[in-house]
Scaffold this motif. Structure first.
Motif, PDB file in Angstrom:
ATOM      1  N   LYS A  53      71.288 124.034  42.467  1.00 17.21           N
ATOM      2  CA  LYS A  53      71.496 124.118  43.925  1.00 17.21           C
ATOM      3  C   LYS A  53      71.662 125.566  44.361  1.00 17.21           C
ATOM      4  O   LYS A  53      71.056 126.010  45.342  1.00 17.21           O
ATOM      5  CB  LYS A  53      72.743 123.306  44.309  1.00 17.21           C
ATOM      6  CG  LYS A  53      72.683 121.837  43.889  1.00 17.21           C
ATOM      7  CD  LYS A  53      73.916 121.072  44.328  1.00 17.21           C
ATOM      8  CE  LYS A  53      75.179 121.531  43.605  1.00 17.21           C
ATOM      9  NZ  LYS A  53      75.175 121.193  42.166  1.00 17.21           N
ATOM     10  N   THR A  54      72.497 126.311  43.635  1.00 15.12           N
ATOM     11  CA  THR A  54      72.729 127.715  43.992  1.00 15.12           C
ATOM     12  C   THR A  54      71.464 128.539  43.816  1.00 15.12           C
ATOM     13  O   THR A  54      71.162 129.426  44.634  1.00 15.12           O
ATOM     14  CB  THR A  54      73.870 128.289  43.137  1.00 15.12           C
ATOM     15  OG1 THR A  54      75.082 127.569  43.429  1.00 15.12           O
ATOM     16  CG2 THR A  54      74.092 129.764  43.430  1.00 15.12           C
ATOM     17  N   SER A  55      70.684 128.250  42.768  1.00 10.88           N
ATOM     18  CA  SER A  55      69.434 128.991  42.544  1.00 10.88           C
ATOM     19  C   SER A  55      68.474 128.795  43.704  1.00 10.88           C
ATOM     20  O   SER A  55      67.817 129.746  44.158  1.00 10.88           O
ATOM     21  CB  SER A  55      68.780 128.536  41.236  1.00 10.88           C
ATOM     22  OG  SER A  55      69.595 128.831  40.130  1.00 10.88           O
ATOM     23  N   LEU A  56      68.379 127.572  44.205  1.00  9.09           N
ATOM     24  CA  LEU A  56      67.502 127.312  45.347  1.00  9.09           C
ATOM     25  C   LEU A  56      68.029 128.017  46.594  1.00  9.09           C
ATOM     26  O   LEU A  56      67.251 128.610  47.364  1.00  9.09           O
ATOM     27  CB  LEU A  56      67.390 125.807  45.578  1.00  9.09           C
ATOM     28  CG  LEU A  56      66.544 125.353  46.774  1.00  9.09           C
ATOM     29  CD1 LEU A  56      65.137 125.929  46.709  1.00  9.09           C
ATOM     30  CD2 LEU A  56      66.487 123.827  46.839  1.00  9.09           C
ATOM     31  N   ALA A  57      69.344 127.979  46.807  1.00  9.98           N
ATOM     32  CA  ALA A  57      69.920 128.669  47.963  1.00  9.98           C
ATOM     33  C   ALA A  57      69.661 130.173  47.884  1.00  9.98           C
ATOM     34  O   ALA A  57      69.378 130.824  48.912  1.00  9.98           O
ATOM     35  CB  ALA A  57      71.420 128.390  48.039  1.00  9.98           C
ATOM     36  N   LEU A  58      69.746 130.748  46.688  1.00  9.04           N
ATOM     37  CA  LEU A  58      69.463 132.173  46.523  1.00  9.04           C
ATOM     38  C   LEU A  58      68.006 132.490  46.850  1.00  9.04           C
ATOM     39  O   LEU A  58      67.699 133.551  47.417  1.00  9.04           O
ATOM     40  CB  LEU A  58      69.776 132.611  45.094  1.00  9.04           C
ATOM     41  CG  LEU A  58      71.224 132.988  44.805  1.00  9.04           C
ATOM     42  CD1 LEU A  58      71.442 133.185  43.308  1.00  9.04           C
ATOM     43  CD2 LEU A  58      71.603 134.267  45.560  1.00  9.04           C
ATOM     44  N   GLU A  59      67.091 131.579  46.493  1.00  6.48           N
ATOM     45  CA  GLU A  59      65.679 131.795  46.794  1.00  6.48           C
ATOM     46  C   GLU A  59      65.465 131.803  48.308  1.00  6.48           C
ATOM     47  O   GLU A  59      64.705 132.625  48.837  1.00  6.48           O
ATOM     48  CB  GLU A  59      64.860 130.691  46.135  1.00  6.48           C
ATOM     49  CG  GLU A  59      63.406 131.042  45.909  1.00  6.48           C
ATOM     50  CD  GLU A  59      63.218 132.121  44.846  1.00  6.48           C
ATOM     51  OE1 GLU A  59      62.153 132.778  44.885  1.00  6.48           O
ATOM     52  OE2 GLU A  59      64.113 132.318  44.013  1.00  6.48           O
ATOM     53  N   VAL A  60      66.136 130.871  49.005  1.00  3.82           N
ATOM     54  CA  VAL A  60      66.051 130.854  50.468  1.00  3.82           C
ATOM     55  C   VAL A  60      66.633 132.143  51.045  1.00  3.82           C
ATOM     56  O   VAL A  60      66.047 132.766  51.943  1.00  3.82           O
ATOM     57  CB  VAL A  60      66.794 129.625  51.029  1.00  3.82           C
ATOM     58  CG1 VAL A  60      66.821 129.668  52.552  1.00  3.82           C
ATOM     59  CG2 VAL A  60      66.139 128.332  50.545  1.00  3.82           C
ATOM     60  N   ALA A  61      67.791 132.546  50.522  1.00  8.69           N
ATOM     61  CA  ALA A  61      68.441 133.765  51.020  1.00  8.69           C
ATOM     62  C   ALA A  61      67.561 134.986  50.800  1.00  8.69           C
ATOM     63  O   ALA A  61      67.471 135.875  51.670  1.00  8.69           O
ATOM     64  CB  ALA A  61      69.791 133.944  50.325  1.00  8.69           C
ATOM     65  N   GLY A  62      66.901 135.053  49.642  1.00 10.34           N
ATOM     66  CA  GLY A  62      66.030 136.192  49.372  1.00 10.34           C
ATOM     67  C   GLY A  62      64.876 136.276  50.351  1.00 10.34           C
ATOM     68  O   GLY A  62      64.497 137.369  50.803  1.00 10.34           O
ATOM     69  N   SER A  63      64.305 135.130  50.709  1.00 12.85           N
ATOM     70  CA  SER A  63      63.198 135.118  51.655  1.00 12.85           C
ATOM     71  C   SER A  63      63.663 135.541  53.046  1.00 12.85           C
ATOM     72  O   SER A  63      62.984 136.323  53.728  1.00 12.85           O
ATOM     73  CB  SER A  63      62.587 133.713  51.696  1.00 12.85           C
ATOM     74  OG  SER A  63      61.508 133.662  52.588  1.00 12.85           O
ATOM     75  N   PHE A  64      64.831 135.042  53.498  1.00  5.09           N
ATOM     76  CA  PHE A  64      65.376 135.450  54.796  1.00  5.09           C
ATOM     77  C   PHE A  64      65.631 136.956  54.825  1.00  5.09           C
ATOM     78  O   PHE A  64      65.287 137.647  55.794  1.00  5.09           O
ATOM     79  CB  PHE A  64      66.671 134.688  55.081  1.00  5.09           C
ATOM     80  CG  PHE A  64      66.477 133.407  55.842  1.00  5.09           C
ATOM     81  CD1 PHE A  64      66.851 133.294  57.168  1.00  5.09           C
ATOM     82  CD2 PHE A  64      65.905 132.301  55.226  1.00  5.09           C
ATOM     83  CE1 PHE A  64      66.675 132.104  57.868  1.00  5.09           C
ATOM     84  CE2 PHE A  64      65.723 131.114  55.910  1.00  5.09           C
ATOM     85  CZ  PHE A  64      66.105 131.006  57.241  1.00  5.09           C
ATOM     86  N   ALA A  65      66.261 137.455  53.743  1.00  5.64           N
ATOM     87  CA  ALA A  65      66.610 138.876  53.706  1.00  5.64           C
ATOM     88  C   ALA A  65      65.363 139.752  53.715  1.00  5.64           C
ATOM     89  O   ALA A  65      65.335 140.821  54.348  1.00  5.64           O
ATOM     90  CB  ALA A  65      67.452 139.166  52.461  1.00  5.64           C
TER      91      ALA A  65
END
Length: 681
Positions: A79-91
């Motif tokens: 779950k955290t890995s997927l959230a980090l992937e989303v965060a990386g794209s937003f950033a």
């Protein structure tokens, strides 16, 4: 270190005032959040590693979404890995991203206050007691895209904050009209607790191909082919954390020179899989998974599911296969039915187990959870066998129990578990799974002899099951001497009228008949029939089975009228016991029709065989050996022009189901060749 007025000592960081009182009537202690300058809301991008696998569709959905979305599932599922992937794209697109650690009240409140400060709230506003309302007002007015992640929000009570999560007045809300995305990771997917606002996304384990890619990402090319990686991924239950651990282990071994590896240290996917099965390695060397399970159980206990760990240990006592819920029916376990069901639902929500249906309601335990909880050796499934009765009765629970009944037989297994394992071999035979029945019979025999010695009564039962499996495979020459010796041994040790002795003699008579020694088969069947009538009576299922066998043997000896009279009586009795569509009744009808055919009246046999075939297709399936037998017998009642294509189809099916060398397949081939020679040229 701070010392109070009474001399008590408080260690660790302290903020605010320490008060000591001589008498406390009522005390409420709240964990104070760390100071604002000690809280970070920066995404932990340093934790991003190998590529994210198996989440492409959900990732694309989240990148285009707004509102509040919840990723829930088993600890370690990514779950955290997927959230980090989303965060990386937003950033990467320049959108503001805030990451709040939500595993405890202090960090959650401190993180949300830090986000509020980033949005311009001053200290007076933060001190007003309306932080949550003011924060969400600012977020709702924020232009453009933004992302707020609350990670590890497993205790949903903390998300209530000053209000209620379900009512939309807690720390987590939806900002209507905003282009922002709120993303929460949690183990808890309880729809009632989250309320109507958030969109919930269950995050499951990875399928074998994607799990194999995770292993390949972490390990090196020297660890073996991708097909082996997929097999290991399935054994690891597709859990990304376990895949990551195993892949890194293999990478660390492969990168070392061979002379620095310990003897037998696995360096390939296949070797790791074998070592895992033997208990020589673990995917939890640092205890990470154990801590994950412990956190999940603590969460369940906090939610009032006090029997969750007991239930996990019971489930871990079964094989790695779906467990029918009927084994947990009222009275079989010391858990009230209502609490058991709520525990199962909670385990399902957390990803520790999965509820489903397989003809019956079932539950599947995650394989790594099974590894962590070594269950009771006495199987609940074995207890149920006595209630199910004869496998011939075809209770739909039988096929689901087979893998559990055959699992983990050893010295400390109770008597009923050995009997249940032999029943499982019979079930496979009844289901028409010829090769599986024979293999299971061999395995049970080998384990029983090793654990109990060859002449133990339970080992004799297992030896009988093995011989039955040989007969099912058509290996009469091997089965016949085994059953002959076992018959003598049982008569000597158990007595001529013992139930096990009679079962063995019944199989021996079958073997004699298959070996075409009809005279001896008739004598054996007649003696067993007389003993079973004395023990059970005329109408008992075992008595009727032996009477049926004797009738078939008489027909083989050409004593057709006697055989028909016996089968007519058996048919009448079986109809009263089982009903018209029971496979035992259908066998009797089929044999009566075959005798009429052999008496030279195929036209009388045809409608009966057509009815038997239609019922078997409906009750069994088109490729069941008994269905193919009905097709074969019906074909022999046809003229050669119609019989040849039908026999050709039966031969193809029997070659596939039984194998090309099975005696029944060979007999079909011979009949087809004979029919083909009679066709006009």
């Amino acid at each position: 270190m701070t010392t109070g007025a009474g001399g008590n000592v408080i260690t660790g960081g302290t903020h605010g005032t320490v008060v000591q009182a001589g008498h406390i009537e009522h005390l409420v202690v709240r964990q104070a959040p760390p100071p604002a300058d000690e809280v970070t809301v920066a995404p932990p991008f340093g934790r991003r590693g190998a590529p994210l696998r198996g989440r492409d569709a959900l990732l694309a959905l989240l990148l285009g979404a707004s509102g509040t979305h919840v990723l829930y599932g088993l600890g370690g599922v990514g779950k955290t890995s997927l959230a980090l992937e989303v965060a990386g794209s937003f950033a990467a697109q320049g959108a503001p991203v805030w990451w709040v650690a939500a595993q405890d009240g202090g960090r959650l409140a401190g993180g949300m206050r830090a986000v509020a400060r980033r949005l311009g709230l001053g200290e007076e506003e933060l001190a007003s007691g309306q932080t949550a309302d003011l924060l969400w007002e600012r977020l709702a007015r924020l232009p453009g895209r933004w992302l707020l992640v609350l990670d590890n929000a497993d205790d949903l009570g903390l998300l209530d904050g000053p209000g209620s999560l379900a009512a939309g007045t807690g720390w987590v809300r939806t900002a209507p009209g905003s282009g922002g995305l709120v993303l929460v990771t949690t183990r808890d997917g309880d729809l009632g607790a989250w309320g109507a606002g958030p969109v919930l996304h269950p995050l499951g384990v990875l399928p074998g191909d994607q799990g194999g890619r995770v292993l390949v990402d972490r390990a090196t090319a020297g660890a073996g082919p991708s097909a082996d990686a997929e097999l290991l991924a399935v054994r690891l239950g597709g859990l990304p954390l376990a895949l990551d651990s195993a892949g890194r282990y293999l990478a660390s071994v492969v990168e070392r020179p061979a002379f620095l590896r310990a003897p037998g240290e696995p360096a390939t996917y296949a070797a790791y899989l074998a070592a895992l099965g033997a208990g020589d390695v673990t995917v939890d060397g640092d205890g990470t998974l154990a801590r994950i399970w412990a956190m999940s159980l603590r969460l369940l206990r906090d939610r009032g599911h006090g029997h969750a760990e007991t239930l996990l240990r019971l489930l871990a006592g079964f094989a790695d296969a779906p467990v029918p819920l009927r084994v947990f029916a009222a009275g079989r376990v010391d858990i009230p039915p209502g609490e058991l069901w709520s525990c199962l639902q909670a385990l399902d929500r957390l990803g520790l187990a999965a509820l489903g249906t397989d003809g019956e309601p079932v539950v599947s335990l995650h394989p790594l959870v099974r590894d962590a909880y070594r269950g009771e050796r006495e199987r609940l499934s074995a207890r149920l066998v006595g209630e199910l009765g004869d496998p011939e009765d075809r209770d739909p629970l039988w096929p689901l129990l087979v893998p559990h009944l055959l699992d983990d037989l050893g010295r400390d297994v109770p008597e009923r578990a050995w009997k249940a394992a032999v029943s499982a071999v019979h079930v496979l035979d009844v289901l028409g799974l010829v090769r599986e029945a024979a293999a299971a019979g061999r395995a049970v025999r080998d384990r029983a002899v090793a654990a109990l010695t060859e002449h133990h009564p339970l080992a004799r039962m297992a030896r009988m099951g093995h011989a039955r499996g040989l007969l099912v495979e058509g290996r009469v020459e091997e089965a016949l001497p085994l059953l002959e010796a076992l018959t003598r041994e049982c008569v000597r040790a158990e007595g001529a009228d013992d139930a096990l002795t009679l079962m063995v003699r019944n199989e021996y008579a079958n073997a004699l008949q298959m070996a075409q020694d009809y005279e001896r088969a008739a004598v054996e069947n007649a003696e067993v029939l007389a003993l079973r009538v004395g023990l059970f009576g005329e109408a008992h299922a075992m008595t009727l089975a032996t009477r049926h066998n004797l009738a078939v043997t008489l027909s083989m000896l050409g004593r057709y009228e006697e055989a028909l009279a016996e089968l007519d009586a058996v048919h009448t009795a079986e109809l009263g016991l089982y009903g018209p569509d029971d496979p035992r009744v259908l066998v009797t009808r089929e044999n009566r029709a075959c005798i009429r055919r052999d008496l030279g009246d195929p036209e009388a046999a045809r409608p009966e065989l057509e009815a038997v075939l239609a019922a078997r297709v409906r009750v069994l399936d088109a490729d069941h050996p008994q269905t193919l037998a009905a097709r074969f017998n019906l074909a022999t009642c046809l003229d050669p022009a119609a019989a040849v294509p039908e026999l050709t189809a039966v031969l193809d099916a029997r070659t596939r189901v039984l194998g090309p060398g099975h005696p029944v397949t060979a007999a079909t081939r011979a009949t087809l060749e004979h029919m083909a020679r009679t066709l006009p040229r």
